[in-house]
Design a protein around this motif. Sequence first.
Motif, PDB file in Angstrom:
ATOM      1  N   VAL A 186     -31.988  11.785  25.970  1.00 41.10           N
ATOM      2  CA  VAL A 186     -31.164  12.379  27.032  1.00 41.10           C
ATOM      3  C   VAL A 186     -30.504  13.630  26.469  1.00 41.10           C
ATOM      4  CG1 VAL A 186     -30.675  10.114  28.051  1.00 41.10           C
ATOM      5  CG2 VAL A 186     -29.034  11.112  26.430  1.00 41.10           C
ATOM      6  N   PRO A 187     -30.103  14.567  27.340  1.00 42.38           N
ATOM      7  CA  PRO A 187     -29.398  15.741  26.836  1.00 42.38           C
ATOM      8  C   PRO A 187     -27.930  15.394  26.580  1.00 42.38           C
ATOM      9  CG  PRO A 187     -29.783  15.930  29.210  1.00 42.38           C
ATOM     10  CD  PRO A 187     -30.346  14.616  28.791  1.00 42.38           C
ATOM     11  N   GLY A 188     -27.603  15.075  25.348  1.00 42.38           N
ATOM     12  CA  GLY A 188     -26.192  14.804  24.992  1.00 42.38           C
ATOM     13  C   GLY A 188     -25.419  16.104  25.115  1.00 42.38           C
ATOM     14  N   PRO A 189     -24.334  16.139  25.906  1.00 47.86           N
ATOM     15  CA  PRO A 189     -23.614  17.404  26.109  1.00 47.86           C
ATOM     16  C   PRO A 189     -23.036  17.950  24.803  1.00 47.86           C
ATOM     17  CG  PRO A 189     -22.430  15.556  27.124  1.00 47.86           C
ATOM     18  CD  PRO A 189     -23.723  15.018  26.623  1.00 47.86           C
ATOM     19  N   LEU A 190     -23.008  19.276  24.689  1.00 47.97           N
ATOM     20  CA  LEU A 190     -22.399  19.880  23.501  1.00 47.97           C
ATOM     21  C   LEU A 190     -20.881  19.776  23.620  1.00 47.97           C
ATOM     22  CD1 LEU A 190     -25.280  21.262  23.459  1.00 47.97           C
ATOM     23  CD2 LEU A 190     -24.151  23.139  22.281  1.00 47.97           C
ATOM     24  N   HIS A 191     -20.248  19.507  22.503  1.00 50.46           N
ATOM     25  CA  HIS A 191     -18.782  19.487  22.463  1.00 50.46           C
ATOM     26  C   HIS A 191     -18.312  20.748  21.739  1.00 50.46           C
ATOM     27  CE1 HIS A 191     -18.134  15.136  23.678  1.00 50.46           C
ATOM     28  NE2 HIS A 191     -19.446  15.260  23.616  1.00 50.46           N
ATOM     29  N   ASP A 192     -17.183  21.297  22.163  1.00 51.02           N
ATOM     30  CA  ASP A 192     -16.714  22.538  21.531  1.00 51.02           C
ATOM     31  C   ASP A 192     -16.078  22.233  20.180  1.00 51.02           C
ATOM     32  OD1 ASP A 192     -14.138  21.611  21.924  1.00 51.02           O
ATOM     33  OD2 ASP A 192     -13.660  23.009  23.550  1.00 51.02           O
ATOM     34  N   ARG A 193     -15.506  23.243  19.561  1.00 49.55           N
ATOM     35  CA  ARG A 193     -14.957  23.048  18.201  1.00 49.55           C
ATOM     36  C   ARG A 193     -13.785  22.071  18.196  1.00 49.55           C
ATOM     37  NH1 ARG A 193     -16.090  28.403  18.509  1.00 49.55           N
ATOM     38  NH2 ARG A 193     -17.965  28.977  17.349  1.00 49.55           N
ATOM     39  N   ASP A 194     -13.159  21.833  19.365  1.00 52.01           N
ATOM     40  CA  ASP A 194     -12.081  20.840  19.438  1.00 52.01           C
ATOM     41  C   ASP A 194     -12.587  19.490  19.930  1.00 52.01           C
ATOM     42  OD1 ASP A 194     -10.147  22.691  18.650  1.00 52.01           O
ATOM     43  OD2 ASP A 194     -10.000  23.471  20.705  1.00 52.01           O
ATOM     44  N   GLY A 195     -13.888  19.354  20.057  1.00 53.87           N
ATOM     45  CA  GLY A 195     -14.456  18.064  20.470  1.00 53.87           C
ATOM     46  C   GLY A 195     -14.526  17.876  21.974  1.00 53.87           C
ATOM     47  N   ILE A 196     -14.247  18.946  22.730  1.00 59.55           N
ATOM     48  CA  ILE A 196     -14.233  18.812  24.196  1.00 59.55           C
ATOM     49  C   ILE A 196     -15.566  19.279  24.789  1.00 59.55           C
ATOM     50  CG2 ILE A 196     -13.115  19.680  26.315  1.00 59.55           C
ATOM     51  CD1 ILE A 196     -10.562  19.906  24.481  1.00 59.55           C
ATOM     52  N   ALA A 197     -16.120  18.471  25.692  1.00 59.15           N
ATOM     53  CA  ALA A 197     -17.397  18.823  26.328  1.00 59.15           C
ATOM     54  C   ALA A 197     -17.167  19.517  27.677  1.00 59.15           C
ATOM     55  CB  ALA A 197     -18.265  17.582  26.511  1.00 59.15           C
ATOM     56  N   LEU A 198     -16.261  18.958  28.458  1.00 60.87           N
ATOM     57  CA  LEU A 198     -16.088  19.419  29.840  1.00 60.87           C
ATOM     58  C   LEU A 198     -15.154  20.635  29.895  1.00 60.87           C
ATOM     59  CD1 LEU A 198     -16.883  18.739  32.726  1.00 60.87           C
ATOM     60  CD2 LEU A 198     -15.004  17.093  32.805  1.00 60.87           C
ATOM     61  N   HIS A 199     -15.697  21.758  30.386  1.00 55.23           N
ATOM     62  CA  HIS A 199     -14.936  23.005  30.486  1.00 55.23           C
ATOM     63  C   HIS A 199     -14.911  23.475  31.928  1.00 55.23           C
ATOM     64  CE1 HIS A 199     -14.340  24.348  26.260  1.00 55.23           C
ATOM     65  NE2 HIS A 199     -15.122  23.290  26.096  1.00 55.23           N
ATOM     66  N   SER A 200     -14.242  24.612  32.128  1.00 60.37           N
ATOM     67  CA  SER A 200     -14.240  25.222  33.449  1.00 60.37           C
ATOM     68  C   SER A 200     -14.804  26.638  33.291  1.00 60.37           C
ATOM     69  CB  SER A 200     -12.800  25.244  33.958  1.00 60.37           C
ATOM     70  OG  SER A 200     -12.770  25.896  35.189  1.00 60.37           O
ATOM     71  N   LEU A 201     -15.685  27.018  34.210  1.00 60.71           N
ATOM     72  CA  LEU A 201     -16.282  28.358  34.170  1.00 60.71           C
ATOM     73  C   LEU A 201     -16.444  28.839  35.605  1.00 60.71           C
ATOM     74  CD1 LEU A 201     -17.636  30.688  32.644  1.00 60.71           C
ATOM     75  CD2 LEU A 201     -19.701  29.301  32.459  1.00 60.71           C
ATOM     76  N   ALA A 202     -15.979  30.050  35.893  1.00 60.94           N
ATOM     77  CA  ALA A 202     -15.994  30.602  37.252  1.00 60.94           C
ATOM     78  C   ALA A 202     -15.347  29.628  38.235  1.00 60.94           C
ATOM     79  CB  ALA A 202     -17.423  30.940  37.680  1.00 60.94           C
ATOM     80  N   LEU A 218     -20.700  22.128  31.984  1.00 59.85           N
ATOM     81  CA  LEU A 218     -21.171  21.432  30.783  1.00 59.85           C
ATOM     82  C   LEU A 218     -22.348  22.201  30.202  1.00 59.85           C
ATOM     83  CD1 LEU A 218     -21.171  17.673  31.941  1.00 59.85           C
ATOM     84  CD2 LEU A 218     -19.727  18.653  30.148  1.00 59.85           C
ATOM     85  N   LEU A 219     -22.460  22.107  28.885  1.00 59.48           N
ATOM     86  CA  LEU A 219     -23.551  22.765  28.160  1.00 59.48           C
ATOM     87  C   LEU A 219     -24.406  21.675  27.512  1.00 59.48           C
ATOM     88  CD1 LEU A 219     -24.365  25.673  27.364  1.00 59.48           C
ATOM     89  CD2 LEU A 219     -22.852  25.450  25.374  1.00 59.48           C
ATOM     90  N   PHE A 220     -25.716  21.802  27.667  1.00 56.80           N
ATOM     91  CA  PHE A 220     -26.635  20.772  27.157  1.00 56.80           C
ATOM     92  C   PHE A 220     -27.716  21.412  26.290  1.00 56.80           C
ATOM     93  CE2 PHE A 220     -25.310  19.300  31.401  1.00 56.80           C
ATOM     94  CZ  PHE A 220     -24.836  18.040  31.107  1.00 56.80           C
ATOM     95  N   PRO A 221     -28.317  20.621  25.406  1.00 54.93           N
ATOM     96  CA  PRO A 221     -29.538  21.108  24.774  1.00 54.93           C
ATOM     97  C   PRO A 221     -30.641  21.180  25.830  1.00 54.93           C
ATOM     98  CG  PRO A 221     -29.081  18.841  24.099  1.00 54.93           C
ATOM     99  CD  PRO A 221     -27.940  19.284  24.960  1.00 54.93           C
ATOM    100  N   ARG A 222     -31.514  22.175  25.719  1.00 54.62           N
ATOM    101  CA  ARG A 222     -32.649  22.233  26.660  1.00 54.62           C
ATOM    102  C   ARG A 222     -33.766  21.359  26.116  1.00 54.62           C
ATOM    103  NH1 ARG A 222     -35.801  27.500  29.105  1.00 54.62           N
ATOM    104  NH2 ARG A 222     -37.435  26.278  30.126  1.00 54.62           N
ATOM    105  N   LEU A 223     -34.169  20.386  26.903  1.00 54.65           N
ATOM    106  CA  LEU A 223     -35.215  19.462  26.463  1.00 54.65           C
ATOM    107  C   LEU A 223     -36.577  20.024  26.851  1.00 54.65           C
ATOM    108  CD1 LEU A 223     -33.506  16.113  27.566  1.00 54.65           C
ATOM    109  CD2 LEU A 223     -33.409  17.256  25.346  1.00 54.65           C
ATOM    110  N   PRO A 224     -37.612  19.666  26.082  1.00 51.03           N
ATOM    111  CA  PRO A 224     -38.932  20.242  26.351  1.00 51.03           C
ATOM    112  C   PRO A 224     -39.651  19.534  27.501  1.00 51.03           C
ATOM    113  CG  PRO A 224     -39.030  18.774  24.446  1.00 51.03           C
ATOM    114  CD  PRO A 224     -37.599  18.794  24.897  1.00 51.03           C
TER     115      PRO A 224
END
Length: 319
Positions: free
Chosen positions: A78-94, A99-105
């Motif tokens: 599964v695409p495990g979400p990336l966590h930021d440098r403070d360990g937080i995954a869920l952000h706000s944008l626009a 959430l940011l994920f690895p792109r799976l093939p």
Amino acid sequence: MAVFTPLTDSQVETFLSQFDAGSLIACKGVPAGTENSTFFVTTDRRELVLTLFEQGEHEELPFFVELLDYLDEHRLPVPGPLHDRDGIALHSLAGKPALLFPRLPGKHPEAPNLAQCRALGDALGRMHRVSQRFPGHRPNPRDLHWLLPMHHKVLAYLSPEDQALMKDEVEIYQGFFGDAPTLPQGAIHGDLFRDNTLFDGDELGGLIDFYNGCTGDLLFDLAIVINDWATEADGRLDPARYEALLGAYQARRPLEESEREAWPMMLRMTALRYWLSRLLVVYVDPPAHDLTPHDPEAFRGVLKRRIAEGALPLLEAAR
Ligand SMILES: Nc1ncnc2c1ncn2[C@@H]1O[C@H](COP(=O)(O)OP(=O)(O)OP(=O)(O)O)[C@@H](O)[C@H]1O
Ligand SMILES: N[C@@H](CCO)C(=O)O
């Protein structure tokens, strides 16, 4: 057209700078998908997927993050979400949760072959083995408790014959599942259609789009999968794909007796679940965008087949 909120490069660069994921090379909107805005992001280090959540219940996003983290920690594809440098995954944008994920093939299999069915059955069996110990909780939003009130909303749009079919079925499920023993529980994907998987040839790249994820009957997940992966256009079960998928699944998690008994009814109930959700999209709550809705009739056909023909035999687990 699944970019409902366009982003500038500078917005994406600022967003990325919070993560240890490299600097932006390119960001491209993904045309597929109907619910969220999705972007393929290339950095100098890796390929990523950025999702902006456009609708749905945002307060449930932490559950999805926990579930994906848990499955990723247990080495599920599964695409495990990336966590930021403070360990937080869920952000706000626009102004949207992001959430940011690895792109799976890979790509979605349209006509899955037997090797792909085995790979999917194996992954789902492994997932259900570990998901029984997942500590999170989110009641299944599309189980019988949902069918009961919601089916009334579409009856007016159906022929008298289909009204009777739907009403009778819901009553039968109430009687059956009301009296049945509790089935094995755990975290489930909740919508594991072919277009929520990625395959690179016969190799499973990953399971994606966990936003119907919840906790409930494991058998519910398996029935959704069989009704999509091992079903012909006319609703008939395909014996080879059925056996490939269920054999691989049961090698990881053999079904319990209670599940074997509930199996034909669960196939019916999950067929009706999609007949109903698709009818709701067409008649009751059409989306704002102009994407063609999925055809409800296909699942009416699946339901009628399951009623007339039952399930194919459930073989013993391959060991
Ligand atoms: N982690 C990933 N790796 C590779 N591709 C991905 C990933 N996540 C999403 N995609 C691609 O983006 C598309 C849209 O993503 P997703 O299914 O999450 O969107 P959605 O709007 O929730 O769609 P749906 O209509 O299926 O609910 C997918 O069909 C897939 O092609
Ligand atoms: N998989 C769903 C659509 C997304 O929830 C369907 O086929 O109706």
